[in-house]
Motif scaffolding. Structure first.
Motif, PDB file in Angstrom:
ATOM      1  N   THR A  45      34.474  16.419  25.134  1.00 37.53           N
ATOM      2  CA  THR A  45      33.694  16.947  24.009  1.00 37.53           C
ATOM      3  C   THR A  45      34.340  18.199  23.445  1.00 37.53           C
ATOM      4  N   ASP A  46      35.145  18.903  24.274  1.00 39.35           N
ATOM      5  CA  ASP A  46      35.561  20.287  24.058  1.00 39.35           C
ATOM      6  C   ASP A  46      34.325  21.183  24.163  1.00 39.35           C
ATOM      7  N   GLY A  47      34.498  22.467  23.953  1.00 36.17           N
ATOM      8  CA  GLY A  47      33.406  23.405  24.204  1.00 36.17           C
ATOM      9  C   GLY A  47      32.308  23.322  23.167  1.00 36.17           C
ATOM     10  N   ALA A  52      36.129  15.062  30.061  1.00 34.83           N
ATOM     11  CA  ALA A  52      37.485  15.437  30.477  1.00 34.83           C
ATOM     12  C   ALA A  52      38.006  16.720  29.825  1.00 34.83           C
ATOM     13  N   HIS A  53      37.205  17.349  28.969  1.00 38.26           N
ATOM     14  CA  HIS A  53      37.637  18.652  28.438  1.00 38.26           C
ATOM     15  C   HIS A  53      36.438  19.419  27.887  1.00 38.26           C
ATOM     16  N   VAL A  54      36.120  20.533  28.546  1.00 41.66           N
ATOM     17  CA  VAL A  54      34.984  21.327  28.099  1.00 41.66           C
ATOM     18  C   VAL A  54      35.182  22.789  28.511  1.00 41.66           C
ATOM     19  N   HIS A  55      34.561  23.678  27.758  1.00 42.78           N
ATOM     20  CA  HIS A  55      34.460  25.091  28.148  1.00 42.78           C
ATOM     21  C   HIS A  55      32.960  25.358  28.241  1.00 42.78           C
ATOM     22  N   SER A  56      32.380  25.052  29.391  1.00 47.65           N
ATOM     23  CA  SER A  56      30.916  25.039  29.516  1.00 47.65           C
ATOM     24  C   SER A  56      30.279  26.343  29.048  1.00 47.65           C
ATOM     25  N   ALA A  80      44.647  18.636  26.805  1.00 45.77           N
ATOM     26  CA  ALA A  80      43.599  18.445  25.808  1.00 45.77           C
ATOM     27  C   ALA A  80      44.233  18.322  24.428  1.00 45.77           C
ATOM     28  N   HIS A  81      43.748  17.366  23.661  1.00 46.93           N
ATOM     29  CA  HIS A  81      44.041  17.151  22.232  1.00 46.93           C
ATOM     30  C   HIS A  81      45.274  16.281  21.946  1.00 46.93           C
ATOM     31  N   CYS A  82      46.492  16.848  22.012  1.00 45.40           N
ATOM     32  CA  CYS A  82      47.712  16.096  21.644  1.00 45.40           C
ATOM     33  C   CYS A  82      47.518  15.386  20.308  1.00 45.40           C
ATOM     34  N   THR A 120      45.583  22.096  30.400  1.00 38.48           N
ATOM     35  CA  THR A 120      45.906  23.032  29.328  1.00 38.48           C
ATOM     36  C   THR A 120      45.706  22.356  27.972  1.00 38.48           C
ATOM     37  N   HIS A 121      45.684  23.182  26.918  1.00 36.90           N
ATOM     38  CA  HIS A 121      45.608  22.674  25.544  1.00 36.90           C
ATOM     39  C   HIS A 121      47.023  22.428  25.038  1.00 36.90           C
ATOM     40  N   ALA A 122      47.223  21.398  24.214  1.00 39.29           N
ATOM     41  CA  ALA A 122      48.546  21.166  23.654  1.00 39.29           C
ATOM     42  C   ALA A 122      48.479  20.419  22.336  1.00 39.29           C
TER      43      ALA A 122
END
Ligand SMILES: [Zn+2]
Length: 443
Positions: free
Chosen positions: A304-306, A68-72, A253-255, A216-218
């Protein structure tokens, strides 16, 4: 007998459906990319034949995992930047991206990341990166399901698009992928600290106009919250809400640094949160208050994030952390039971990744697209098998994934990638990596 394209037979099937059912000796029939039938092997094989029969004896068959969150395409910069706080770390990353991110390098890095994710049982991802048309193009080529789309960022590097032109340019992507079987278009303003309020509003308006998701990131770090409060007089969550970015199609993403009142707001707005525990721990950002989010009714997904911030795209490790991390803080061994952890990366993730995917993927049910993975159960760390969800949450790993189908296409069979030339990709990445390393990390 009805002819279908593919049969998967003789497996322990865990469909991740509403009842969280299991079929001990089960089979799946796949036709035109969809699940045509699912049930006991004897019933399915009596009714269907196929030219391709995948024997799933001693294997677990389940929906593919959703990241649900990645920068491939950040994969090119894995381990390039050392251990430091997020803010100076991002400054260094942006220097590397400005120098090396181009359409051709994004295509190469995306291919590397899709190879890693497919080999780890991931069949879909919510991606945010420069040149999303290139990431989408490679996803189409290799048969990977991707939710991605135009990004918003105040600085024009590295894709050279001034912020004033991003909305106009975004329409080309959104129109091109309006009805694509694999690509789900979304809008990705990077964050409250990199996109001016006016353009955050423009991004939200564009997402609303097209009826698509917003990513978005937050509130990733305490420093980010302090910076945004100083600049705009509101926390990232409050700022996003005031500008109209929080809604049922929003994935944050994150919170990590959110207040109880903000958690209530996220629940009221129907926002999905992409929890990235491994990245948050590695970067020293903190631990997201997931138990409070659950108590408030926030939908929590897993990312996973990037590869540059979490260093790998291993959703099994993220599952393990999501299962056990919060228990250590709350002293509650019942938090995030295994079935819930499995849902976070399957059915819940599909519902959270923008419009319509909840009916498309995330579970093995008749009519859904065939995004399916097989795991080899004949492994010492998986025996004996009393409880499949526990095995998935606490014991299984990437190497147990043997075969992967996305949209009905076999993209990995018996650990061999079918749509990506892995040796050639690795050789290209190694060559480019040597160039980047020599320039960015001189001896
Ligand atoms: Zn991120």
């Amino acid at each position: 007998m009805q002819q279908v394209d593919t049969l998967i037979t003789g497996g322990l099937i865990l469909p991740s459906d509403e009842a969280f059912s299991q079929i001990a000796d089960g089979a799946v029939a796949i036709a035109a990319g969809r699940i045509a039938a699912i049930g006991p092997t004897a019933e399915i094989t009596a009714a269907y034949t196929a030219p391709d029969v995948i024997d799933a004896t001693d294997h677990l068959v389940m929906p593919g995992l959703i990241n649900a969150h990645v920068h491939s395409a950040d994969a090119l910069f894995r381990s390039l930047i050392g251990d430091m706080p997020l803010e100076p770390w991002l400054e260094q990353l942006w220097v590397a991206e400005k120098a090396y991110v181009r359409p051709d390098t994004v295509r190469l890095a995306a291919r590397l990341a899709y190879a890693e994710m497919i080999r780890g049982g991931i069949t879909a991802a919510l991606d945010m990166y420069w040149f999303p048309e290139e990431s989408a193009r490679v996803a189409r080529e290799v048969g990977f399901r991707l939710a991605t789309g135009p990004i918003y960022f105040d600085m024009p590097e590295p894709d050279g698009i001034p912020i004033t032109e991003r909305t106009t340019r975004a329409r080309d992507f959104l129109d091109a992928y309006a009805a694509d079987p694999l690509i789900t278009p979304i809008i990705s303003p990077h964050s409250t600290y990199t996109v001016s309020p006016r353009y955050l509003e423009e991004a939200a308006a564009l997402a609303a106009e097209y009826g698509i998701g917003l990513h978005t990131h937050a509130a990733e770090t305490a420093a980010e919250v302090a910076d945004v409060v100083e600049r705009f007089g509101a926390t990232p969550i409050g700022h996003l809400d005031a500008l109209g970015l929080l809604g049922e199609r929003t994935v944050l993403a994150h919170c990590v640094h959110v207040t109880p009142a903000e958690i209530e707001l996220l629940a009221a707005r129907g926002v999905s949160v992409a929890h990235c525990p491994v990245c948050n721990l590695k970067m020293g950002s903190g631990i997201a208050p997931v138990p409070a989010m659950r108590a408030a009714g926030v939908r929590v997904l897993l990312g996973t994030d990037g590869p540059v911030s979490s260093n790998d795209l291993d959703l099994w490790t993220a599952m393990r952390f999501a299962a056990v991390l919060h228990r250590g803080l709350t002293h509650d061994p019942t938090f995030h039971p295994p079935a819930q952890v499995v849902r976070m990366v399957t059915a819940d993730a599909a519902r959270g990744l923008g419009l319509g995917l909840g009916e498309v993927t995330g579970s093995l049910e008749v009519g859904r697209r065939a995004d399916i993975i097989l795991l080899d159960l004949q492994q010492p760390h998986l025996m004996p098998l009393y409880d499949a969800p526990s095995y998935l949450a606490y014991s299984a790993g990437r190497d147990d994934v043997t075969t992967v189908l996305i949209d009905g296409q076999v993209v990995m069979r018996d650990r061999q990638l079918q749509t990506i030339d892995l040796p050639a990709t690795l050789a290209e990445v190694a060559a480019l990596g040597a160039t980047i390393g020599a320039a960015m990390r001189p001896a």
